[in-house]
Design an enzyme around this catalytic site. Sequence first.
Site, PDB file in Angstrom:
ATOM      1  N   GLY A  18      -6.968  19.038   6.666  1.00 47.18           N
ATOM      2  CA  GLY A  18      -7.832  18.140   5.882  1.00 47.18           C
ATOM      3  C   GLY A  18      -8.475  18.801   4.684  1.00 47.18           C
ATOM      4  O   GLY A  18      -9.022  18.117   3.810  1.00 47.18           O
ATOM      5  N   THR A  19      -8.428  20.131   4.628  1.00 47.82           N
ATOM      6  CA  THR A  19      -9.136  20.844   3.555  1.00 47.82           C
ATOM      7  C   THR A  19      -8.279  21.996   3.020  1.00 47.82           C
ATOM      8  O   THR A  19      -7.260  22.358   3.608  1.00 47.82           O
ATOM      9  CB  THR A  19     -10.455  21.478   4.076  1.00 47.82           C
ATOM     10  OG1 THR A  19     -10.129  22.484   5.057  1.00 47.82           O
ATOM     11  CG2 THR A  19     -11.380  20.446   4.711  1.00 47.82           C
ATOM     12  N   LEU A  21      -6.220  25.077   1.840  1.00 47.22           N
ATOM     13  CA  LEU A  21      -4.788  25.368   1.721  1.00 47.22           C
ATOM     14  C   LEU A  21      -3.956  24.422   2.574  1.00 47.22           C
ATOM     15  O   LEU A  21      -2.841  24.058   2.203  1.00 47.22           O
ATOM     16  CB  LEU A  21      -4.517  26.826   2.125  1.00 47.22           C
ATOM     17  CG  LEU A  21      -5.271  27.881   1.301  1.00 47.22           C
ATOM     18  CD1 LEU A  21      -4.898  29.295   1.758  1.00 47.22           C
ATOM     19  CD2 LEU A  21      -4.976  27.715  -0.181  1.00 47.22           C
ATOM     20  N   ARG A  41     -11.109  19.353  13.448  1.00 43.57           N
ATOM     21  CA  ARG A  41     -12.160  18.809  14.315  1.00 43.57           C
ATOM     22  C   ARG A  41     -12.820  17.570  13.723  1.00 43.57           C
ATOM     23  O   ARG A  41     -13.390  16.767  14.436  1.00 43.57           O
ATOM     24  CB  ARG A  41     -13.233  19.888  14.555  1.00 43.57           C
ATOM     25  CG  ARG A  41     -12.736  21.083  15.335  1.00 43.57           C
ATOM     26  CD  ARG A  41     -13.721  22.233  15.257  1.00 43.57           C
ATOM     27  NE  ARG A  41     -13.883  22.715  13.887  1.00 43.57           N
ATOM     28  CZ  ARG A  41     -14.656  23.725  13.531  1.00 43.57           C
ATOM     29  NH1 ARG A  41     -15.359  24.361  14.446  1.00 43.57           N
ATOM     30  NH2 ARG A  41     -14.730  24.099  12.275  1.00 43.57           N
ATOM     31  N   ASP A  67      -9.341  19.744  18.263  1.00 42.59           N
ATOM     32  CA  ASP A  67      -9.872  21.103  18.257  1.00 42.59           C
ATOM     33  C   ASP A  67      -8.801  21.982  18.909  1.00 42.59           C
ATOM     34  O   ASP A  67      -8.484  21.788  20.089  1.00 42.59           O
ATOM     35  CB  ASP A  67     -11.186  21.150  19.062  1.00 42.59           C
ATOM     36  CG  ASP A  67     -11.878  22.496  18.927  1.00 42.59           C
ATOM     37  OD1 ASP A  67     -11.174  23.526  18.847  1.00 42.59           O
ATOM     38  OD2 ASP A  67     -13.122  22.524  18.901  1.00 42.59           O
ATOM     39  N   SER A 107     -22.506  38.859  18.159  1.00 46.45           N
ATOM     40  CA  SER A 107     -22.593  38.655  19.604  1.00 46.45           C
ATOM     41  C   SER A 107     -21.160  38.524  20.132  1.00 46.45           C
ATOM     42  O   SER A 107     -20.227  38.294  19.353  1.00 46.45           O
ATOM     43  CB  SER A 107     -23.374  37.375  19.920  1.00 46.45           C
ATOM     44  OG  SER A 107     -22.626  36.239  19.540  1.00 46.45           O
ATOM     45  N   TYR A 150      -4.273  41.438   6.124  1.00 46.47           N
ATOM     46  CA  TYR A 150      -4.969  42.381   7.025  1.00 46.47           C
ATOM     47  C   TYR A 150      -4.545  42.192   8.484  1.00 46.47           C
ATOM     48  O   TYR A 150      -5.088  42.850   9.369  1.00 46.47           O
ATOM     49  CB  TYR A 150      -6.488  42.399   6.800  1.00 46.47           C
ATOM     50  CG  TYR A 150      -7.267  41.129   7.019  1.00 46.47           C
ATOM     51  CD1 TYR A 150      -7.281  40.462   8.241  1.00 46.47           C
ATOM     52  CD2 TYR A 150      -8.071  40.629   5.992  1.00 46.47           C
ATOM     53  CE1 TYR A 150      -8.043  39.323   8.443  1.00 46.47           C
ATOM     54  CE2 TYR A 150      -8.828  39.478   6.166  1.00 46.47           C
ATOM     55  CZ  TYR A 150      -8.800  38.829   7.401  1.00 46.47           C
ATOM     56  OH  TYR A 150      -9.561  37.704   7.593  1.00 46.47           O
ATOM     57  N   PRO A 193      -5.668  36.426  -1.952  1.00 47.58           N
ATOM     58  CA  PRO A 193      -6.820  35.570  -2.264  1.00 47.58           C
ATOM     59  C   PRO A 193      -6.440  34.258  -2.946  1.00 47.58           C
ATOM     60  O   PRO A 193      -5.860  34.264  -4.026  1.00 47.58           O
ATOM     61  CB  PRO A 193      -7.659  36.452  -3.208  1.00 47.58           C
ATOM     62  CG  PRO A 193      -6.694  37.412  -3.799  1.00 47.58           C
ATOM     63  CD  PRO A 193      -5.605  37.632  -2.791  1.00 47.58           C
ATOM     64  N   ARG A 202     -17.736  31.536   3.122  1.00 47.49           N
ATOM     65  CA  ARG A 202     -17.966  32.393   4.292  1.00 47.49           C
ATOM     66  C   ARG A 202     -17.618  33.858   4.047  1.00 47.49           C
ATOM     67  O   ARG A 202     -18.080  34.739   4.765  1.00 47.49           O
ATOM     68  CB  ARG A 202     -17.144  31.890   5.482  1.00 47.49           C
ATOM     69  CG  ARG A 202     -17.600  30.533   5.988  1.00 47.49           C
ATOM     70  CD  ARG A 202     -16.678  30.007   7.050  1.00 47.49           C
ATOM     71  NE  ARG A 202     -17.180  28.779   7.625  1.00 47.49           N
ATOM     72  CZ  ARG A 202     -16.868  27.557   7.177  1.00 47.49           C
ATOM     73  NH1 ARG A 202     -16.044  27.425   6.129  1.00 47.49           N
ATOM     74  NH2 ARG A 202     -17.361  26.479   7.752  1.00 47.49           N
TER      75      ARG A 202
END
Length: 287
Positions: A18-19, A21, A41, A67, A107, A150, A193, A202
Site C-alpha cells: 500500500g505504500t 516501494l 495491516r 499482518d 528491549s 546489509y 537508498p 525511521r
Amino acid sequence: MLREGALNNKTIVITGGGTGLGRSMGEALLQLGANLVITSRKLEVLKKTAAEMEAAFGGQVLPVACDVRHYHEVEAVIEAAEAKFGQVDGLVNNAAGNFISPTERLSHRAFNVIIDIVLKGSVNCTLAFGKHWIDKGQRNKTVTNIVTTYAWTGSAYVVPSACAKAGVLAMTRSLAVEWAKYGIRQNAIAPGPFPTKGAWDRLLPGELKKKFDLAKKVPLNRMGENHELADLLSYLVSDYSGYLNGEVITIDGGEWLKGAGQFNMLEMLPTEMWDAIEQMVRSVKGS
Ligand code: HXC
Ligand code: NAP
C-alpha cells in the site's frame, strides 16, 4: 522495460503493497497486465491505494488486510486472491519494519518486533504460499524477497533488521534449491537508498536527513528511483527470468561496493596528484 501485456494472466501478491516501494512495484506490474493483490495491516491505506492505482492504470487490484506475523491471516490472503483471480503466480515479500537505534537501547520486544515482521513474516508467507502451490501441483511460481545490501555486510544501528534480512536471504538461497523441483523460483532484490516516507522517517528522522546525504555514498551520486526497482521486479516475476533462481540482485548504484573496496578512498584524490604519485611509486625500485 518489458513489452506491453508481458504479465497478462499473472496474479502477484505484494506484502506491504500500500505504500512506498511496494506500491511502486505494484503499479509497474499492473501496467504490464498483471492482477494485483496488495496487503498490509492498514486496510484503509490499501483501499485508497488500490482505488488510485486502478484509476491511473486500469486493471484489478485487490486490497486485503494481513499482518504477516499471523499465519492464518496469510492463508486468508491466498483464499481471497484465489476467490477473485483463480490462482496466484507470484509472492513478493516486501513488508518490513525497521528503525535506527543503538542496540543496547533496545528491549527484547523491540528486537523481536523487527524479526517477527521481516524474518518470520517472510517465512509465514513463503511457507503458506509454497505449501499451497505444492499441494495443488501448481508450477511456474515465483517468490521474490526484498532484502537490502546489509543482509551480507551487516550494519550498525539497524541490527535487528540486518539479522532478519540475512535470514531472508538464506531462505531465498536454500529454497531456490529445495523447491525448484516444484517449479517455484526464489530470488531476492537488494535495494540501496530509495527515499520513501516509511523508511526515511525511521532511518533518517529530522535533521539527520540534512546531515547525511546518502547520495554521496553512491558512486552514481544519486538515490534510486522507484521505477528502476519496479522494472527489475517486473522482470523477476515474468517468464523472461525463467532461468534465474537463488540470485540476489543488488540495485544500489554501486553503494555497498564503494564502502567495501580497500582503496576506494583514492577516488577523493584530484587528477593532478596522480602524476606525482606515479613518479613516487615508480621510483621505489629494488627496496
Ligand atoms: C527503540 C522502539 C522504537 C525505537 C519501537 N520500539 N520503536 N524501541 N527505538 N525507535 C519498541 C517499542 O517500545 C516496543 O518495545 C517494541 O519496539 C514494539 O513497538 P510497537 O510500536 O508496539 O510495534 P508495532 O506497532 O508493531 O510497530 C512496528 C514498528 C513500526 C517496526 C516499531 O516502526 C512500524 O510499524 N514499521 C512499519 C514500517 C517500517 O518500519 N518501514 C520502514 C522499512 S525501511 P517495548 O519493550 O516498549 O514493548 C527498511 C529499509 C532497509 O527496512 C534498508 C535501508 C537502506
Ligand atoms: P514502507 O513504505 O514503510 O513499507 C513497509 C510496508 O510494510 C508498509 O506498507 C507497511 O504497511 C508494511 N508492514 C509493516 N509491518 C507489517 C506487518 N506486520 N504485516 C504486514 N505488512 C506490514 O517502506 P519502503 O521503503 O517502501 O520499504 C519496502 C521494502 O524495501 C522493505 O522490505 C524494506 O526493507 C526494503 N528496502 C527499502 C529501502 C529504501 O531505501 N527505502 C532500501 C532497502 C530495502 P502497514 O503499516 O499498513 O502494515
